[in-house]
Scaffold this active site. Sequence first.
Site, PDB file in Angstrom:
ATOM      1  N   ARG A 212       0.853  -1.195   0.000  1.00 30.46           N
ATOM      2  CA  ARG A 212       0.000   0.000   0.000  1.00 30.46           C
ATOM      3  C   ARG A 212       0.889   1.246   0.000  1.00 30.46           C
ATOM      4  O   ARG A 212       1.673   1.441   0.950  1.00 30.46           O
ATOM      5  CB  ARG A 212      -0.893   0.054   1.243  1.00 30.46           C
ATOM      6  CG  ARG A 212      -1.839  -1.114   1.403  1.00 30.46           C
ATOM      7  CD  ARG A 212      -3.155  -0.905   0.676  1.00 30.46           C
ATOM      8  NE  ARG A 212      -3.910  -2.141   0.604  1.00 30.46           N
ATOM      9  CZ  ARG A 212      -4.930  -2.454   1.398  1.00 30.46           C
ATOM     10  NH1 ARG A 212      -5.341  -1.606   2.312  1.00 30.46           N
ATOM     11  NH2 ARG A 212      -5.552  -3.598   1.249  1.00 30.46           N
ATOM     12  N   GLU A 214       0.704   4.094   1.022  1.00 31.27           N
ATOM     13  CA  GLU A 214       0.052   5.048   1.912  1.00 31.27           C
ATOM     14  C   GLU A 214       1.139   5.818   2.622  1.00 31.27           C
ATOM     15  O   GLU A 214       1.929   5.234   3.369  1.00 31.27           O
ATOM     16  CB  GLU A 214      -0.773   4.309   2.973  1.00 31.27           C
ATOM     17  CG  GLU A 214      -2.021   3.687   2.423  1.00 31.27           C
ATOM     18  CD  GLU A 214      -2.766   2.851   3.465  1.00 31.27           C
ATOM     19  OE1 GLU A 214      -3.941   3.125   3.690  1.00 31.27           O
ATOM     20  OE2 GLU A 214      -2.158   1.920   4.021  1.00 31.27           O
ATOM     21  N   ARG A 220      -0.375   1.964  12.907  1.00 27.28           N
ATOM     22  CA  ARG A 220      -0.960   0.718  12.390  1.00 27.28           C
ATOM     23  C   ARG A 220      -0.891   0.563  10.879  1.00 27.28           C
ATOM     24  O   ARG A 220      -1.522  -0.318  10.312  1.00 27.28           O
ATOM     25  CB  ARG A 220      -2.405   0.596  12.878  1.00 27.28           C
ATOM     26  CG  ARG A 220      -3.302   1.715  12.400  1.00 27.28           C
ATOM     27  CD  ARG A 220      -4.670   1.671  13.062  1.00 27.28           C
ATOM     28  NE  ARG A 220      -5.588   2.525  12.349  1.00 27.28           N
ATOM     29  CZ  ARG A 220      -5.575   3.850  12.395  1.00 27.28           C
ATOM     30  NH1 ARG A 220      -4.688   4.473  13.145  1.00 27.28           N
ATOM     31  NH2 ARG A 220      -6.422   4.560  11.689  1.00 27.28           N
ATOM     32  N   HIS A 221      -0.188   1.450  10.213  1.00 26.67           N
ATOM     33  CA  HIS A 221      -0.043   1.343   8.761  1.00 26.67           C
ATOM     34  C   HIS A 221       1.406   1.060   8.368  1.00 26.67           C
ATOM     35  O   HIS A 221       2.317   1.710   8.856  1.00 26.67           O
ATOM     36  CB  HIS A 221      -0.485   2.637   8.062  1.00 26.67           C
ATOM     37  CG  HIS A 221      -1.969   2.819   8.065  1.00 26.67           C
ATOM     38  ND1 HIS A 221      -2.609   3.572   9.005  1.00 26.67           N
ATOM     39  CD2 HIS A 221      -2.935   2.329   7.240  1.00 26.67           C
ATOM     40  CE1 HIS A 221      -3.914   3.550   8.767  1.00 26.67           C
ATOM     41  NE2 HIS A 221      -4.143   2.798   7.704  1.00 26.67           N
ATOM     42  N   GLU A 361      -9.287  -1.465  13.536  1.00 25.81           N
ATOM     43  CA  GLU A 361      -9.866  -2.331  12.507  1.00 25.81           C
ATOM     44  C   GLU A 361      -8.879  -3.434  12.153  1.00 25.81           C
ATOM     45  O   GLU A 361      -7.716  -3.164  11.868  1.00 25.81           O
ATOM     46  CB  GLU A 361     -10.151  -1.488  11.249  1.00 25.81           C
ATOM     47  CG  GLU A 361     -10.657  -2.319  10.092  1.00 25.81           C
ATOM     48  CD  GLU A 361     -10.466  -1.629   8.749  1.00 25.81           C
ATOM     49  OE1 GLU A 361     -10.684  -0.412   8.649  1.00 25.81           O
ATOM     50  OE2 GLU A 361     -10.085  -2.333   7.795  1.00 25.81           O
ATOM     51  N   SER A 364     -11.768  -6.138   6.864  1.00 31.18           N
ATOM     52  CA  SER A 364     -12.956  -5.764   6.093  1.00 31.18           C
ATOM     53  C   SER A 364     -13.447  -7.034   5.419  1.00 31.18           C
ATOM     54  O   SER A 364     -12.648  -7.797   4.871  1.00 31.18           O
ATOM     55  CB  SER A 364     -12.604  -4.766   4.996  1.00 31.18           C
ATOM     56  OG  SER A 364     -12.363  -3.512   5.562  1.00 31.18           O
ATOM     57  N   ARG A 411      -1.350  -6.401  12.213  1.00 32.75           N
ATOM     58  CA  ARG A 411      -2.210  -5.706  13.189  1.00 32.75           C
ATOM     59  C   ARG A 411      -2.752  -6.669  14.214  1.00 32.75           C
ATOM     60  O   ARG A 411      -2.858  -6.351  15.393  1.00 32.75           O
ATOM     61  CB  ARG A 411      -3.389  -5.047  12.475  1.00 32.75           C
ATOM     62  CG  ARG A 411      -3.027  -3.742  11.875  1.00 32.75           C
ATOM     63  CD  ARG A 411      -4.276  -2.943  11.581  1.00 32.75           C
ATOM     64  NE  ARG A 411      -3.944  -1.932  10.606  1.00 32.75           N
ATOM     65  CZ  ARG A 411      -4.837  -1.180   9.997  1.00 32.75           C
ATOM     66  NH1 ARG A 411      -6.110  -1.344  10.248  1.00 32.75           N
ATOM     67  NH2 ARG A 411      -4.448  -0.275   9.136  1.00 32.75           N
TER      68      ARG A 411
HETATM   69  P1  ATP Z   1      -7.416   1.248   7.099  1.00 31.77           P
HETATM   70  O1  ATP Z   1      -8.745   1.946   6.943  1.00 31.77           O
HETATM   71  O2  ATP Z   1      -7.054   0.949   8.539  1.00 31.77           O
HETATM   72  O3  ATP Z   1      -6.315   1.918   6.358  1.00 31.77           O
HETATM   73  P2  ATP Z   1      -8.250  -0.446   4.960  1.00 31.77           P
HETATM   74  O4  ATP Z   1      -9.707  -0.195   5.023  1.00 31.77           O
HETATM   75  O5  ATP Z   1      -7.438   0.209   3.919  1.00 31.77           O
HETATM   76  O6  ATP Z   1      -7.600  -0.167   6.414  1.00 31.77           O
HETATM   77  P3  ATP Z   1      -8.478  -3.102   3.881  1.00 31.77           P
HETATM   78  O7  ATP Z   1      -8.158  -2.666   2.511  1.00 31.77           O
HETATM   79  O8  ATP Z   1      -9.857  -3.493   4.187  1.00 31.77           O
HETATM   80  O9  ATP Z   1      -8.004  -2.006   4.937  1.00 31.77           O
HETATM   81  O10 ATP Z   1      -7.456  -4.256   4.287  1.00 31.77           O
HETATM   82  C1  ATP Z   1      -7.790  -5.372   5.090  1.00 31.77           C
HETATM   83  C2  ATP Z   1      -7.019  -5.367   6.411  1.00 31.77           C
HETATM   84  O11 ATP Z   1      -5.639  -5.194   6.197  1.00 31.77           O
HETATM   85  C3  ATP Z   1      -7.383  -4.216   7.349  1.00 31.77           C
HETATM   86  O12 ATP Z   1      -8.496  -4.497   8.101  1.00 31.77           O
HETATM   87  C4  ATP Z   1      -6.152  -4.106   8.192  1.00 31.77           C
HETATM   88  O13 ATP Z   1      -6.153  -5.068   9.222  1.00 31.77           O
HETATM   89  C5  ATP Z   1      -5.043  -4.442   7.248  1.00 31.77           C
HETATM   90  N1  ATP Z   1      -4.375  -3.256   6.712  1.00 31.77           N
HETATM   91  C6  ATP Z   1      -4.851  -2.383   5.787  1.00 31.77           C
HETATM   92  N2  ATP Z   1      -3.950  -1.435   5.491  1.00 31.77           N
HETATM   93  C7  ATP Z   1      -2.856  -1.720   6.226  1.00 31.77           C
HETATM   94  C8  ATP Z   1      -1.577  -1.122   6.334  1.00 31.77           C
HETATM   95  N3  ATP Z   1      -1.218  -0.072   5.608  1.00 31.77           N
HETATM   96  N4  ATP Z   1      -0.679  -1.688   7.185  1.00 31.77           N
HETATM   97  C9  ATP Z   1      -1.008  -2.777   7.909  1.00 31.77           C
HETATM   98  N5  ATP Z   1      -2.209  -3.389   7.837  1.00 31.77           N
HETATM   99  C10 ATP Z   1      -3.126  -2.876   7.013  1.00 31.77           C
END
Ligand code: ATP
Length: 437
Positions: A212, A214, A220-221, A361, A364, A411
């Site tokens: 990602r 991001e 947590r990211h 979270e 999803s 996480r």
């Molecule tokens: P968030 O809103 O916390 O950024 P997301 O909605 O982008 O998460 P999903 O795309 O649904 O997350 O990804 C599924 C799962 O992967 C999330 O519930 C979370 O546990 C994990 N996750 C998502 N982005 C990250 C990240 N950048 N680093 C670590 N874990 C992540």
Amino acid sequence: MKINVNELDKYIDQEITFSGFVDAIRDKKWVMFVILRDATGKVQMTIEKSEEANAPLLEIMSNLKVESTIKVTGKVVANEAVKLGGLEIIPSNIEVTSIAEDLPFDFNNLDGVNIDTRMDYKWIDMRNPRNTLIRQVESCMTKAMRDYLYLNNFTEIHTPKLIGAASESGSEVFEVKYFDGSAYLAQSDQFYKQMALAGGLDRVFEVGPVFRAENSNTNRHATEFTGFDLEFAYIDSYEDVMSLEEDLLIAGLTAVKEQYGDKILEVFGKEVIVPTKPFPRMKLKDLYEEFHERYGFDIPKEDIGDMNAEAEKLTYKLAQEKFNSEFMFITDYAATKRPFYHMRDEEGKLQGYDLIWRGTEITSGAQREHRYEELSKNAKEKGLGKDVEFYLQFFKYGCPPHGGFGIGLDRLTMLLLGLSSIKETQFLFRGPNRLNP
Ligand code: ATP
């Protein structure tokens, strides 16, 4: 295979070879105690100074720095006076297998050691038993969840991480040079999991890397993390998906509690609580109302229809107060805030959920839209065109109704052990400013 510390009691009065790190050297007047360490524990090696035959062994050990590794031939002797496991190794030969220099920091006392220094020297940081425990617990949790899925007829698959088009949206994707053109690193295995179902496998899962782009520096990211993702066919609703996730987490946490519960409490001060089914569920709208009434919190305008970090924290508070639970499923998110492949009912209500654990979270999940026409319409609405054309094809030639979810494994581990950051949790953290080691 090497004999481990936790197996030594099977070799009492026998001659063995044992290899490990030199954890400590205590040089006394009449005797030298050397503490040896491997991944399973520590053991004492005792060298009597009065024995002439021991002179070369003492010579080797006197010149060696801690954290070097040695291979010892010797006898395992039961000795109640030895605090460390009630046994000791009496060596007859010592071979130095690697020499350590002075360490950049004391891994036994990480208080005050900068997290970046710790990450720079991760392999030393890891020698702290607390950090090896993180890996062992994560491995135990993953194995138990895998075992659960195998038992329930899931097939483990491996999907490509190099892809030709940005999968869900262009914004969070890493572009990489690919010969004369570009490729992208997969942001999720979502499309390929679904393709496997269209290919006739009923139940699939994957444990693999997720990328990602991001640029966020939250606790947590990460820019690369491990996804534990699954998808299964012939469901009636997303309730089936939530139910499976409950069972999966119960299986994982039961195994962790059995194997590491006491240790986790001792080292991290966290109790492993195995939840019971069903986990509480709340609709987003009802959650907002409770937040307002109980905590005077209103979701900011830009997040309406969704959650934010503050709302996730309050969800934990509410889950504990109202349901005596650490978990809570949140449903009925706004379709505009969710991916186009989440199913909506006739009224446009989203057939998906997020799972919040201990204020963050972790998942999803959703029933997926498997009807080609609907899916194409949803994609168009989101402004997704050519990039998802290939994906839409999966649903043109018959595809069973299905659903699934993705858990962020890092996480999960972070929350399980009550760690403050994903930087500390991941084996090797990847973030906007960290690509090494
Ligand atoms: P968030 O809103 O916390 O950024 P997301 O909605 O982008 O998460 P999903 O795309 O649904 O997350 O990804 C599924 C799962 O992967 C999330 O519930 C979370 O546990 C994990 N996750 C998502 N982005 C990250 C990240 N950048 N680093 C670590 N874990 C992540």
